[in-house]
Design an enzyme around this catalytic site. Structure first.
Site, PDB file in Angstrom:
ATOM      1  CG  ASP A   6      16.447  -0.469  11.036  1.00  0.00           C
ATOM      2  OD1 ASP A   6      16.928   0.393  11.689  1.00  0.00           O
ATOM      3  OD2 ASP A   6      16.692  -0.571   9.854  1.00  0.00           O
ATOM      4  CD  GLU A  57      -2.231   1.010   2.960  1.00  0.00           C
ATOM      5  OE1 GLU A  57      -3.141   1.775   3.173  1.00  0.00           O
ATOM      6  OE2 GLU A  57      -1.878   0.233   3.857  1.00  0.00           O
TER       7      GLU A  57
HETATM    8  P1  ADP Z   1      14.841   1.045   2.023  1.00  0.00           P
HETATM    9  O1  ADP Z   1      14.107  -0.417   2.264  1.00  0.00           O
HETATM   10  O2  ADP Z   1      15.567   1.135   0.922  1.00  0.00           O
HETATM   11  O3  ADP Z   1      15.390   1.439   3.303  1.00  0.00           O
HETATM   12  P2  ADP Z   1      12.282   2.200   2.676  1.00  0.00           P
HETATM   13  O4  ADP Z   1      11.352   1.149   3.068  1.00  0.00           O
HETATM   14  O5  ADP Z   1      12.763   3.071   4.089  1.00  0.00           O
HETATM   15  O6  ADP Z   1      13.526   1.903   1.846  1.00  0.00           O
HETATM   16  O7  ADP Z   1      11.356   3.403   2.058  1.00  0.00           O
HETATM   17  C1  ADP Z   1      12.136   4.604   1.603  1.00  0.00           C
HETATM   18  C2  ADP Z   1      11.065   5.669   1.666  1.00  0.00           C
HETATM   19  O8  ADP Z   1      10.000   5.508   1.215  1.00  0.00           O
HETATM   20  C3  ADP Z   1      10.948   5.978   3.555  1.00  0.00           C
HETATM   21  O9  ADP Z   1      11.999   6.814   3.665  1.00  0.00           O
HETATM   22  C4  ADP Z   1       9.442   6.605   3.181  1.00  0.00           C
HETATM   23  O10 ADP Z   1       9.544   8.104   3.225  1.00  0.00           O
HETATM   24  C5  ADP Z   1       8.946   6.072   1.756  1.00  0.00           C
HETATM   25  N1  ADP Z   1       7.824   5.031   2.096  1.00  0.00           N
HETATM   26  C6  ADP Z   1       8.358   3.846   2.580  1.00  0.00           C
HETATM   27  N2  ADP Z   1       7.248   3.024   2.834  1.00  0.00           N
HETATM   28  C7  ADP Z   1       6.124   3.649   2.134  1.00  0.00           C
HETATM   29  C8  ADP Z   1       4.706   3.542   1.915  1.00  0.00           C
HETATM   30  N3  ADP Z   1       4.220   2.333   2.228  1.00  0.00           N
HETATM   31  N4  ADP Z   1       4.017   4.374   1.234  1.00  0.00           N
HETATM   32  C9  ADP Z   1       4.645   5.658   0.719  1.00  0.00           C
HETATM   33  N5  ADP Z   1       5.744   5.970   1.264  1.00  0.00           N
HETATM   34  C10 ADP Z   1       6.711   5.027   1.607  1.00  0.00           C
END
Ligand code: ADP
Length: 287
Positions: free
Chosen positions: A193, A91
């Site tokens: 984390d 989502e």
């Molecule tokens: P990684 O696994 O590369 O560390 P993240 O899961 O932290 O990546 O996601 C990168 C960025 O995307 C996050 O810092 C956040 O701002 C944004 N983000 C993460 N999950 C979602 C989501 N489900 N919907 C919208 N934005 C998201």
């Protein structure tokens, strides 16, 4: 939306991503995109096919938090592999700013009240891009010693860090029990984390957490991580304590828990993290 069909659509994720998706910045590990599929907006992360298990573990963590019904996490639709790319589709949440400290505290304390009989998790996962072992154990101190600190110390040795750091770390591992004399933590569901980059708020101001490295462990480990790369503030702690008391020994164990992440940063990025880990260990040994 038929998510299996979406799986078909994501053949050549990279092409889909280039043509129909907007890159999302802020992650450390994966490529991330906001993808419009029909009238659905998804958040997609991709990486090399060999790293599919990392996304499957992320899914298991997000689903465990979701099942706790305590704090919002993105719903995961699909994980899979196409060609040489692995992906996770979830989502898309319109993230903005921060939840109030009180709402975050309330939600996290509720999550931490979801407990398991033992310490660990159903699968191993990753912390940054480092493997994180979660084999279940009845003994928290043993779990922290073997699967957290000693694991990172072995990596540090392999990565050529100086023997002083490794020896001091091993000496600390031998006296870990001293930090738990009057303290028996419960096996709380942890994000694992919880630095500032992995928490935000949705449009309604509800706290949202993502990108977890879940396991069942001492709730103080999540609190410590929040303080390592951020400052949740006194309002957060006051609201948290009302729902989940924090033992006075936390002020010592905080460094013990954050040492794991600092060692991990040393192993991943080098730089000054090795020296920081050494200072933390010396302080803990002098306690
Ligand atoms: P990684 O696994 O590369 O560390 P993240 O899961 O932290 O990546 O996601 C990168 C960025 O995307 C996050 O810092 C956040 O701002 C944004 N983000 C993460 N999950 C979602 C989501 N489900 N919907 C919208 N934005 C998201």
């Amino acid at each position: 939306m038929d998510w299996q069909l979406l799986g078909g659509e994501l053949t050549r994720v990279s092409e889909v991503a280039q043509v129909r998706a907007t890159p999302v910045m802020g992650g450390d590990i994966n490529r991330a995109f906001r993808v419009e599929i029909g009238n659905q907006t998804c958040f997609v992360k991709t990486n090399r096919a060999q790293l599919l298990s990392m996304f499957e573990a992320e899914r298991a963590g997000l689903e465990a938090i979701s099942a706790s019904n305590t704090i919002r996490v993105p719903e995961v639709y699909l994980t899979g592999c196409q060609g040489d790319e692995a992906y996770i589709v979830m989502e898309y949440i319109e993230l903005g700013g921060r939840a109030s400290p009180e709402r975050l505290a309330q939600a996290l304390a509720a999550m931490h009240h979801c407990c398991h009989k033992r310490f660990g998790f159903d699968c191993d996962n990753t912390i940054g891009s480092t493997p994180q072992r979660n084999t279940y154990s009845d003994d928290w101190v043993e779990f922290w010693r073997l699967q957290r600190l000693e694991f990172q110390l072995r990596l540090a040795q392999r990565n050529g860090f100086d023997a002083g750091l490794i020896d001091a770390g091993r000496r600390l591992c031998e006296v870990l029990d001293d930090f738990f004399v009057d303290y028996r933590p419960r096996a709380s569901l942890l994000h694992g984390d919880l630095w500032g980059g992995n928490q935000s708020a949705d449009a309604a101001g509800n706290p949202v957490i993502y990108d977890p490295a879940c396991y069942y462990g001492d709730h103080e480990a999540d609190l410590a991580m929040m303080e390592l790369f951020g400052n949740p503030g006194e309002r957060f702690f006051a609201a948290y304590r009302e729902r989940f008391p924090i033992d006075p020994g936390y002020r010592w164990r905080r460094d013990l828990y954050n040492l794991y992440h600092v060692l991990n940063h040393a192993n991943l990025f080098g730089g000054g993290y090795g020296a920081q880990a050494r200072r933390m260990i010396e302080r803990l040994l002098q306690r």
